[in-house]
Design a protein around this motif. Sequence first.
Motif, PDB file in Angstrom:
ATOM      1  N   SER A  45       0.830  -1.216   0.000  1.00 33.38           N
ATOM      2  CA  SER A  45       0.000   0.000   0.000  1.00 33.38           C
ATOM      3  C   SER A  45       0.863   1.264   0.000  1.00 33.38           C
ATOM      4  O   SER A  45       0.495   2.276  -0.617  1.00 33.38           O
ATOM      5  CB  SER A  45      -0.941   0.012   1.207  1.00 33.38           C
ATOM      6  OG  SER A  45      -0.213   0.108   2.422  1.00 33.38           O
ATOM      7  N   SER A  46       2.026   1.213   0.656  1.00 35.86           N
ATOM      8  CA  SER A  46       2.920   2.379   0.644  1.00 35.86           C
ATOM      9  C   SER A  46       3.448   2.652  -0.762  1.00 35.86           C
ATOM     10  O   SER A  46       3.564   3.805  -1.188  1.00 35.86           O
ATOM     11  CB  SER A  46       4.092   2.174   1.606  1.00 35.86           C
ATOM     12  OG  SER A  46       3.662   2.171   2.949  1.00 35.86           O
ATOM     13  N   ILE A  47       3.773   1.584  -1.497  1.00 31.32           N
ATOM     14  CA  ILE A  47       4.259   1.749  -2.871  1.00 31.32           C
ATOM     15  C   ILE A  47       3.138   2.284  -3.758  1.00 31.32           C
ATOM     16  O   ILE A  47       3.352   3.181  -4.582  1.00 31.32           O
ATOM     17  CB  ILE A  47       4.820   0.429  -3.428  1.00 31.32           C
ATOM     18  CG1 ILE A  47       5.925  -0.120  -2.514  1.00 31.32           C
ATOM     19  CG2 ILE A  47       5.336   0.629  -4.846  1.00 31.32           C
ATOM     20  CD1 ILE A  47       7.096   0.823  -2.318  1.00 31.32           C
ATOM     21  N   TYR A  48       1.930   1.740  -3.596  1.00 33.45           N
ATOM     22  CA  TYR A  48       0.794   2.250  -4.358  1.00 33.45           C
ATOM     23  C   TYR A  48       0.595   3.749  -4.108  1.00 33.45           C
ATOM     24  O   TYR A  48       0.383   4.531  -5.047  1.00 33.45           O
ATOM     25  CB  TYR A  48      -0.490   1.498  -3.986  1.00 33.45           C
ATOM     26  CG  TYR A  48      -0.772   0.282  -4.831  1.00 33.45           C
ATOM     27  CD1 TYR A  48      -0.868   0.390  -6.223  1.00 33.45           C
ATOM     28  CD2 TYR A  48      -0.962  -0.967  -4.249  1.00 33.45           C
ATOM     29  CE1 TYR A  48      -1.127  -0.738  -7.005  1.00 33.45           C
ATOM     30  CE2 TYR A  48      -1.215  -2.093  -5.023  1.00 33.45           C
ATOM     31  CZ  TYR A  48      -1.295  -1.965  -6.401  1.00 33.45           C
ATOM     32  OH  TYR A  48      -1.548  -3.078  -7.179  1.00 33.45           O
ATOM     33  N   LYS A  49       0.647   4.157  -2.858  1.00 31.99           N
ATOM     34  CA  LYS A  49       0.459   5.574  -2.538  1.00 31.99           C
ATOM     35  C   LYS A  49       1.559   6.430  -3.161  1.00 31.99           C
ATOM     36  O   LYS A  49       1.307   7.538  -3.647  1.00 31.99           O
ATOM     37  CB  LYS A  49       0.445   5.773  -1.019  1.00 31.99           C
ATOM     38  CG  LYS A  49      -0.815   5.285  -0.333  1.00 31.99           C
ATOM     39  CD  LYS A  49      -0.730   5.525   1.175  1.00 31.99           C
ATOM     40  CE  LYS A  49      -1.976   5.029   1.884  1.00 31.99           C
ATOM     41  NZ  LYS A  49      -1.880   5.217   3.352  1.00 31.99           N
ATOM     42  N   ALA A  50       2.791   5.917  -3.141  1.00 32.71           N
ATOM     43  CA  ALA A  50       3.897   6.669  -3.749  1.00 32.71           C
ATOM     44  C   ALA A  50       3.664   6.843  -5.247  1.00 32.71           C
ATOM     45  O   ALA A  50       3.854   7.935  -5.803  1.00 32.71           O
ATOM     46  CB  ALA A  50       5.220   5.947  -3.499  1.00 32.71           C
ATOM     47  N   TYR A  51       3.233   5.760  -5.924  1.00 35.36           N
ATOM     48  CA  TYR A  51       2.982   5.830  -7.360  1.00 35.36           C
ATOM     49  C   TYR A  51       1.797   6.751  -7.675  1.00 35.36           C
ATOM     50  O   TYR A  51       1.804   7.491  -8.663  1.00 35.36           O
ATOM     51  CB  TYR A  51       2.747   4.433  -7.928  1.00 35.36           C
ATOM     52  CG  TYR A  51       4.024   3.634  -8.140  1.00 35.36           C
ATOM     53  CD1 TYR A  51       5.277   4.175  -7.856  1.00 35.36           C
ATOM     54  CD2 TYR A  51       3.999   2.343  -8.625  1.00 35.36           C
ATOM     55  CE1 TYR A  51       6.442   3.457  -8.050  1.00 35.36           C
ATOM     56  CE2 TYR A  51       5.162   1.595  -8.838  1.00 35.36           C
ATOM     57  CZ  TYR A  51       6.381   2.171  -8.535  1.00 35.36           C
ATOM     58  OH  TYR A  51       7.541   1.446  -8.737  1.00 35.36           O
ATOM     59  N   ILE A  52       0.783   6.710  -6.820  1.00 32.09           N
ATOM     60  CA  ILE A  52      -0.376   7.590  -7.031  1.00 32.09           C
ATOM     61  C   ILE A  52       0.036   9.058  -6.892  1.00 32.09           C
ATOM     62  O   ILE A  52      -0.413   9.919  -7.654  1.00 32.09           O
ATOM     63  CB  ILE A  52      -1.504   7.230  -6.027  1.00 32.09           C
ATOM     64  CG1 ILE A  52      -2.137   5.895  -6.419  1.00 32.09           C
ATOM     65  CG2 ILE A  52      -2.563   8.329  -5.989  1.00 32.09           C
ATOM     66  CD1 ILE A  52      -3.081   5.324  -5.366  1.00 32.09           C
ATOM     67  N   GLU A  53       0.909   9.344  -5.922  1.00 29.57           N
ATOM     68  CA  GLU A  53       1.387  10.727  -5.765  1.00 29.57           C
ATOM     69  C   GLU A  53       2.146  11.189  -7.003  1.00 29.57           C
ATOM     70  O   GLU A  53       1.950  12.308  -7.488  1.00 29.57           O
ATOM     71  CB  GLU A  53       2.275  10.848  -4.525  1.00 29.57           C
ATOM     72  CG  GLU A  53       2.905  12.207  -4.376  1.00 29.57           C
ATOM     73  CD  GLU A  53       3.029  12.639  -2.925  1.00 29.57           C
ATOM     74  OE1 GLU A  53       4.012  13.300  -2.608  1.00 29.57           O
ATOM     75  OE2 GLU A  53       2.141  12.326  -2.127  1.00 29.57           O
ATOM     76  N   LEU A  54       3.015  10.346  -7.542  1.00 31.16           N
ATOM     77  CA  LEU A  54       3.757  10.701  -8.755  1.00 31.16           C
ATOM     78  C   LEU A  54       2.818  10.830  -9.951  1.00 31.16           C
ATOM     79  O   LEU A  54       3.019  11.680 -10.819  1.00 31.16           O
ATOM     80  CB  LEU A  54       4.828   9.648  -9.030  1.00 31.16           C
ATOM     81  CG  LEU A  54       5.969   9.562  -8.016  1.00 31.16           C
ATOM     82  CD1 LEU A  54       6.851   8.359  -8.299  1.00 31.16           C
ATOM     83  CD2 LEU A  54       6.802  10.835  -8.032  1.00 31.16           C
ATOM     84  N   GLU A  55       1.777  10.000  -9.965  1.00 31.14           N
ATOM     85  CA  GLU A  55       0.793  10.066 -11.047  1.00 31.14           C
ATOM     86  C   GLU A  55       0.026  11.383 -10.982  1.00 31.14           C
ATOM     87  O   GLU A  55      -0.260  11.998 -12.018  1.00 31.14           O
ATOM     88  CB  GLU A  55      -0.157   8.873 -10.938  1.00 31.14           C
ATOM     89  CG  GLU A  55      -0.774   8.453 -12.250  1.00 31.14           C
ATOM     90  CD  GLU A  55      -1.557   7.139 -12.133  1.00 31.14           C
ATOM     91  OE1 GLU A  55      -1.987   6.640 -13.169  1.00 31.14           O
ATOM     92  OE2 GLU A  55      -1.738   6.639 -11.007  1.00 31.14           O
ATOM     93  N   SER A  56      -0.296  11.837  -9.777  1.00 29.09           N
ATOM     94  CA  SER A  56      -1.039  13.090  -9.619  1.00 29.09           C
ATOM     95  C   SER A  56      -0.235  14.285 -10.108  1.00 29.09           C
ATOM     96  O   SER A  56      -0.797  15.305 -10.521  1.00 29.09           O
ATOM     97  CB  SER A  56      -1.435  13.300  -8.149  1.00 29.09           C
ATOM     98  OG  SER A  56      -0.316  13.664  -7.359  1.00 29.09           O
ATOM     99  N   LYS A  57       1.093  14.166 -10.085  1.00 21.45           N
ATOM    100  CA  LYS A  57       1.960  15.236 -10.574  1.00 21.45           C
ATOM    101  C   LYS A  57       2.206  15.135 -12.083  1.00 21.45           C
ATOM    102  O   LYS A  57       2.888  15.993 -12.654  1.00 21.45           O
ATOM    103  CB  LYS A  57       3.304  15.200  -9.840  1.00 21.45           C
ATOM    104  CG  LYS A  57       3.217  15.560  -8.367  1.00 21.45           C
ATOM    105  CD  LYS A  57       4.594  15.520  -7.715  1.00 21.45           C
ATOM    106  CE  LYS A  57       4.504  15.941  -6.250  1.00 21.45           C
ATOM    107  NZ  LYS A  57       5.833  15.944  -5.584  1.00 21.45           N
ATOM    108  N   GLY A  58       1.671  14.072 -12.680  1.00 22.13           N
ATOM    109  CA  GLY A  58       1.855  13.889 -14.111  1.00 22.13           C
ATOM    110  C   GLY A  58       3.210  13.341 -14.490  1.00 22.13           C
ATOM    111  O   GLY A  58       3.582  13.327 -15.668  1.00 22.13           O
TER     112      GLY A  58
END
Length: 473
Positions: A45-58
């Motif tokens: 879940s921590s990795i998913y959250k990290a990837y989602i944060e990077l995704e939100s920044k485009g």
Amino acid sequence: MKNNSFIYQDIAGQLEQLILSGALRIGDRLPSVRRLSTEKNVSISSIYKAYIELESKGLIEAKPKSGYYVRFSPQQVRKITHIRQQAAKRPQQVKSLQEEVYAPLHDDNIIKLSINKPDTAILPVSKLKNSMLHAIRQNPGKLVNYNDLQGHTGLRRQIARVSYSAGLLLNPEDIITTTGCLEAIHYALLAVTAPGDAVAVESPTYFGLLKAIETYGRIPVEVYTDPISGIDIPSLEKCIDNHDIKACIVISSFSNPTGAHLTEDKRRGLVSLVTRKNIVLIEDDIYGELFFGQQRLKACKAYDLFENVILCSSFSKSVAPGYRIGWLVAGRYKSEIFEYKMNHSVTTVSVTETAMAHFLENGRYDLHMRQLRKTLHVQCLQYLQAIHEFFPDTVKISAPEGGFVIWVAMPDGCDSVKLYRKLIGKGISIAPGQLFSRKLDLQSYFRISFGSPFTPDIQRAIGEIGAELRNMM
């Protein structure tokens, strides 16, 4: 490793640095969620959250049944490296242009890329409302009377507290509150210069500073400014010697309109220069807290051992533009500036200063600023990505590390006023470059702000600007 609530932020930050440095390039595949979870010894879940944060920044994108890939890096941006030092062909009619650009902005249907402020959606409106109600209920009689002449004592105490992050050790008596940062600069100019004195200023710079200098019969002398690292110190020294400069005004962090940011060495060098030349530096630090990195740089005032720096700032760009709460730290010029405040307005507004003092003490200001910086960073990346996609390859832009603005350079021969007039007919407002200098020909430059959340309407507006740019070339 930090507390679990911050693990994903650490991982996202590490991956972002790899993208920004070019170690991970566009199209590169990131490690799978499971693999990175194993390598980092953290939860999936921590990795998913990290990837989602990077995704939100485009910065990355997910591809079905394939994984995550690098999508965009600010390193792709075609960056401005210098500002053309071509003299204006005729005196800039800044006042009439300013009225033309800003008069229509009462229309809510206009997409206001020309406005350099945070959108209401990213401000702590609810908490400010609670603080205002608390102020009114606590002592309504006091709020209809004059404020403390130097400014609300509790507010000055809180300003001293939050200024610690800028490297400043202040007490409330060091601070005078004002109606916004620009009023603080006006008072500083009046205190340290006389009619006819020359005042050095960045070029290009915020048009309000040029107007402030001219309003009181002072003479603005524009100094070459690097669009990345700010005012050029050798050019400033030459200017001081040649023009008998009495004061210098510099926006030290994420300058308007270029987004330039003085390095630590430049801050030290600037303070050393004004000390050696015995002139006053008026430091506009209004954007200092809006950094995208790990921590803010110290204000120039933090290096001031001989009280040659007057620090001016405000909450207008970070908390509440409409409250118009600014302040200054005047040092040895405190008595003169206090007198100008007394003669000009006597005091500042009781109710807004009381409410702001309560918000700073109880409204989780530090949390708000962390969220605001993160939000602005995401918005900046989203705007940069859209600009990279829609603008012609011959257009160059700044890639700011904080603040609100992106400075755009078109090829020679393009006219940003003509561009503005075409765009305003489509409900889009930009700030033409001619607003920001009396000396330079900046017709091929313009400024846009990323203070509003990136929406389909914003994306459409950037696409329209790109289409008009192609038509002009």
